[in-house]
Design an enzyme around this catalytic site. Structure first.
Site, PDB file in Angstrom:
ATOM      1  N   ASN A  69      -1.157   4.250 -13.314  1.00 32.58           N
ATOM      2  CA  ASN A  69      -2.109   4.327 -12.209  1.00 32.58           C
ATOM      3  C   ASN A  69      -3.500   4.538 -12.830  1.00 32.58           C
ATOM      4  O   ASN A  69      -3.660   4.479 -14.038  1.00 32.58           O
ATOM      5  CB  ASN A  69      -1.724   5.482 -11.266  1.00 32.58           C
ATOM      6  CG  ASN A  69      -2.259   5.259  -9.843  1.00 32.58           C
ATOM      7  OD1 ASN A  69      -3.369   4.777  -9.657  1.00 32.58           O
ATOM      8  ND2 ASN A  69      -1.478   5.620  -8.841  1.00 32.58           N
TER       9      ASN A  69
ATOM     10  N   LYS B 180       0.855  -1.189   0.000  1.00 35.02           N
ATOM     11  CA  LYS B 180       0.000   0.000   0.000  1.00 35.02           C
ATOM     12  C   LYS B 180       0.895   1.245   0.000  1.00 35.02           C
ATOM     13  O   LYS B 180       2.005   1.215   0.558  1.00 35.02           O
ATOM     14  CB  LYS B 180      -0.812  -0.070   1.297  1.00 35.02           C
ATOM     15  CG  LYS B 180      -1.726   1.053   1.560  1.00 35.02           C
ATOM     16  CD  LYS B 180      -3.103   0.734   1.073  1.00 35.02           C
ATOM     17  CE  LYS B 180      -4.009   1.966   1.089  1.00 35.02           C
ATOM     18  NZ  LYS B 180      -4.850   2.077  -0.058  1.00 35.02           N
ATOM     19  N   SER B 181       0.430   2.328  -0.607  1.00 36.79           N
ATOM     20  CA  SER B 181       1.235   3.556  -0.573  1.00 36.79           C
ATOM     21  C   SER B 181       1.242   4.136   0.838  1.00 36.79           C
ATOM     22  O   SER B 181       0.181   4.358   1.439  1.00 36.79           O
ATOM     23  CB  SER B 181       0.681   4.600  -1.552  1.00 36.79           C
ATOM     24  OG  SER B 181       0.899   4.184  -2.873  1.00 36.79           O
TER      25      SER B 181
ATOM     26  N   ASN C  69       4.803   6.697  -5.703  1.00 38.25           N
ATOM     27  CA  ASN C  69       3.458   6.970  -6.210  1.00 38.25           C
ATOM     28  C   ASN C  69       3.380   8.442  -6.570  1.00 38.25           C
ATOM     29  O   ASN C  69       3.145   9.297  -5.725  1.00 38.25           O
ATOM     30  CB  ASN C  69       2.410   6.587  -5.158  1.00 38.25           C
ATOM     31  CG  ASN C  69       0.988   6.805  -5.661  1.00 38.25           C
ATOM     32  OD1 ASN C  69       0.778   7.474  -6.675  1.00 38.25           O
ATOM     33  ND2 ASN C  69       0.015   6.247  -4.956  1.00 38.25           N
TER      34      ASN C  69
ATOM     35  N   CYS D 228      -1.478   9.133  -8.025  1.00 39.88           N
ATOM     36  CA  CYS D 228      -2.855   9.061  -7.517  1.00 39.88           C
ATOM     37  C   CYS D 228      -3.627  10.225  -8.127  1.00 39.88           C
ATOM     38  O   CYS D 228      -3.196  11.377  -8.009  1.00 39.88           O
ATOM     39  CB  CYS D 228      -2.862   9.150  -5.990  1.00 39.88           C
ATOM     40  SG  CYS D 228      -4.529   9.189  -5.312  1.00 39.88           S
TER      41      CYS D 228
ATOM     42  N   GLY E  95      -4.222  -5.483  -9.692  1.00 38.33           N
ATOM     43  CA  GLY E  95      -4.897  -4.882  -8.548  1.00 38.33           C
ATOM     44  C   GLY E  95      -6.379  -5.200  -8.545  1.00 38.33           C
ATOM     45  O   GLY E  95      -6.854  -6.018  -7.762  1.00 38.33           O
TER      46      GLY E  95
ATOM     47  N   LYS F 144       5.969   5.286 -10.499  1.00 42.25           N
ATOM     48  CA  LYS F 144       4.634   4.937 -11.022  1.00 42.25           C
ATOM     49  C   LYS F 144       3.991   6.187 -11.580  1.00 42.25           C
ATOM     50  O   LYS F 144       3.760   7.156 -10.839  1.00 42.25           O
ATOM     51  CB  LYS F 144       3.773   4.330  -9.913  1.00 42.25           C
ATOM     52  CG  LYS F 144       2.424   3.825 -10.414  1.00 42.25           C
ATOM     53  CD  LYS F 144       1.756   2.969  -9.371  1.00 42.25           C
ATOM     54  CE  LYS F 144       0.440   2.391  -9.880  1.00 42.25           C
ATOM     55  NZ  LYS F 144      -0.201   1.537  -8.877  1.00 42.25           N
TER      56      LYS F 144
ATOM     57  N   GLY G 194      -9.369  -1.500 -13.740  1.00 44.23           N
ATOM     58  CA  GLY G 194     -10.071  -2.676 -14.248  1.00 44.23           C
ATOM     59  C   GLY G 194      -9.993  -2.784 -15.760  1.00 44.23           C
ATOM     60  O   GLY G 194      -9.380  -1.942 -16.431  1.00 44.23           O
TER      61      GLY G 194
ATOM     62  N   MET H  48     -10.128   6.508  -2.466  1.00 45.71           N
ATOM     63  CA  MET H  48      -9.956   6.112  -1.065  1.00 45.71           C
ATOM     64  C   MET H  48      -9.278   7.229  -0.269  1.00 45.71           C
ATOM     65  O   MET H  48      -9.465   7.331   0.944  1.00 45.71           O
ATOM     66  CB  MET H  48      -9.066   4.861  -0.953  1.00 45.71           C
ATOM     67  CG  MET H  48      -9.397   3.725  -1.900  1.00 45.71           C
ATOM     68  SD  MET H  48     -11.019   3.035  -1.648  1.00 45.71           S
ATOM     69  CE  MET H  48     -10.818   2.249  -0.094  1.00 45.71           C
TER      70      MET H  48
HETATM   71  C1  SIN Z   1      -6.415   6.032  -3.191  1.00 44.49           C
HETATM   72  O1  SIN Z   1      -5.940   5.718  -2.096  1.00 44.49           O
HETATM   73  O2  SIN Z   1      -7.374   6.805  -3.263  1.00 44.49           O
HETATM   74  C2  SIN Z   1      -5.836   5.499  -4.458  1.00 44.49           C
HETATM   75  C3  SIN Z   1      -4.367   5.537  -4.477  1.00 44.49           C
HETATM   76  C4  SIN Z   1      -3.810   5.744  -5.861  1.00 44.49           C
HETATM   77  O3  SIN Z   1      -4.572   5.872  -6.838  1.00 44.49           O
HETATM   78  O4  SIN Z   1      -2.588   5.829  -6.014  1.00 44.49           O
END
Ligand code: SIN
Length: 317
Positions: A191, A45-46, A126, A129, A264, A164, A216, A72
């Site tokens: 991403n 996870k980031s 990352n 996002c 993912g 990324k 997806g 998220m």
């Molecule tokens: C998120 O935590 O909202 C997504 C993280 C990401 O897209 O890098």
């Protein structure tokens, strides 16, 4: 059977299917579970400098099996808490990359040093996002900032650094080039693709944050096009991600120029059991198509050896 070992620079994986950051890898047990199921490796996870609760619900909208829109908000326990999770997976021998996010070169390099101490084999930055204010793609759309952050992290740690990158920019290959010039060891592409869902009954966006990132199968062509264009420009390895649910999808990414792939959203749909299924399926596919190994497939679509079939209604000169 074809050799499935995958090399990304100095890192070697037993197969090219890596768990992507975000969907499953929050706890040490979940990282370990992906490895035990058959994944070649995993990306955490980031993780940021401080604990973050993330956005309020709703954070996910599903489009059947075609995709997920998520925002998220980068929820994570922070770099001081997370090493105990990494230890669980590292002690069991999981080849792990630590994903980190920050707001500037200084924060990234401090996080990189802390993450490197946990024993991960490499880092993934990352910079992509699509919906976190002041983070992710807000930085990652600027080649100069990507270069500055990558350079700072490379100065701070000795580990391989994967960057990324975002598809939400005019020229992802330009971003990849900036990362390469600054010393990145590999590019992870892509991403999620920025998107929005509206609830007509409520007359407002579905997700609490408003916009989110689409992942997806719906985004596979976007990811493939990015990998293809990046492979034309950079010399460092590429790790493909976006919409892979089958061995055939993975092979498309390899042929476009990826040396490994990450999965993912398919894990969210199918569970980690898919890491037990995909390597065998890829082996059979490579055997059928006459590829002796994964490395023989990398970038092959840029120099095809099989003539294209004749188009209907057009002479094949
Ligand atoms: C998120 O935590 O909202 C997504 C993280 C990401 O897209 O890098």
């Amino acid at each position: 059977m074809a050799v499935l070992t995958s090399r990304v620079g100095t890192l070697s994986f037993r197969n090219p299917f890596l768990l992507a950051s975000g969907v499953w890898g929050e706890s040490g047990e979940s990282l370990l579970g992906a490895w035990r199921a058959g994944a070649g490796g995993a990306v955490t996870k980031s993780i940021g400098a401080e604990p973050r609760p993330g956005y309020p619900n709703p954070t996910i909208e599903e489009y059947g099996r075609w995709g997920l829109l998520n925002a998220m908000g980068l929820p994570n326990p922070g770099i001081r808490q997370y090493p105990r999770e990494i230890a669980i997976a590292r002690e069991a021998g999981v080849p792990l990359l630590g994903s980190i996010f920050g707001q500037d070169a200084r924060e990234f390099s401090e996080l990189a040093v802390a993450m490197a101490r946990t024993g991960v084999l490499g880092l993934e930055l990352n910079l992509s996002c699509p919906h976190a204010e002041g983070l992710g793609s807000e930085i990652g759309q600027d080649p100069a900032l990507v270069g500055e952050i990558t350079h700072a992290v490379k100065q701070a740690v000795k580990l391989p650094v994967w960057v990324k990158i975002t598809p939400n920019t005019a020229d992802p290959a330009e971003i990849a080039l900036a990362a390469e010039a600054a010393g990145a060891d590999a590019i992870t592409a892509i991403n999620t693709v920025r998107g929005l869902a509206i609830d007509p009954e409520l007359g407002r966006p579905v997700l609490a944050h408003g916009t989110g990132g689409l992942s997806g199968p719906a985004i596979k062509p976007v990811g493939l096009a990015c990998v293809w264009k990046i492979a034309e420009k950079v010399r460092i390895p590429i790790v493909g991600v976006g919409g892979i649910v089958s061995a055939r999808d993975a092979l498309e990414y390899l042929l476009a120029g990826a040396s490994a792939v990450q999965i993912g959203t398919a894990v969210a749909f199918e569970g980690i059991g898919l890491f037990g299924r995909l390597p065998g399926e890829l082996g059979l596919l490579l055997d059928r198509l006459g590829y002796p190994s994964v490395s023989d497939t990398v970038g092959r679509a840029h120099r095809p050896t099989v003539p294209a079939p004749p188009s209907p209604g057009r002479p094949n000169h």
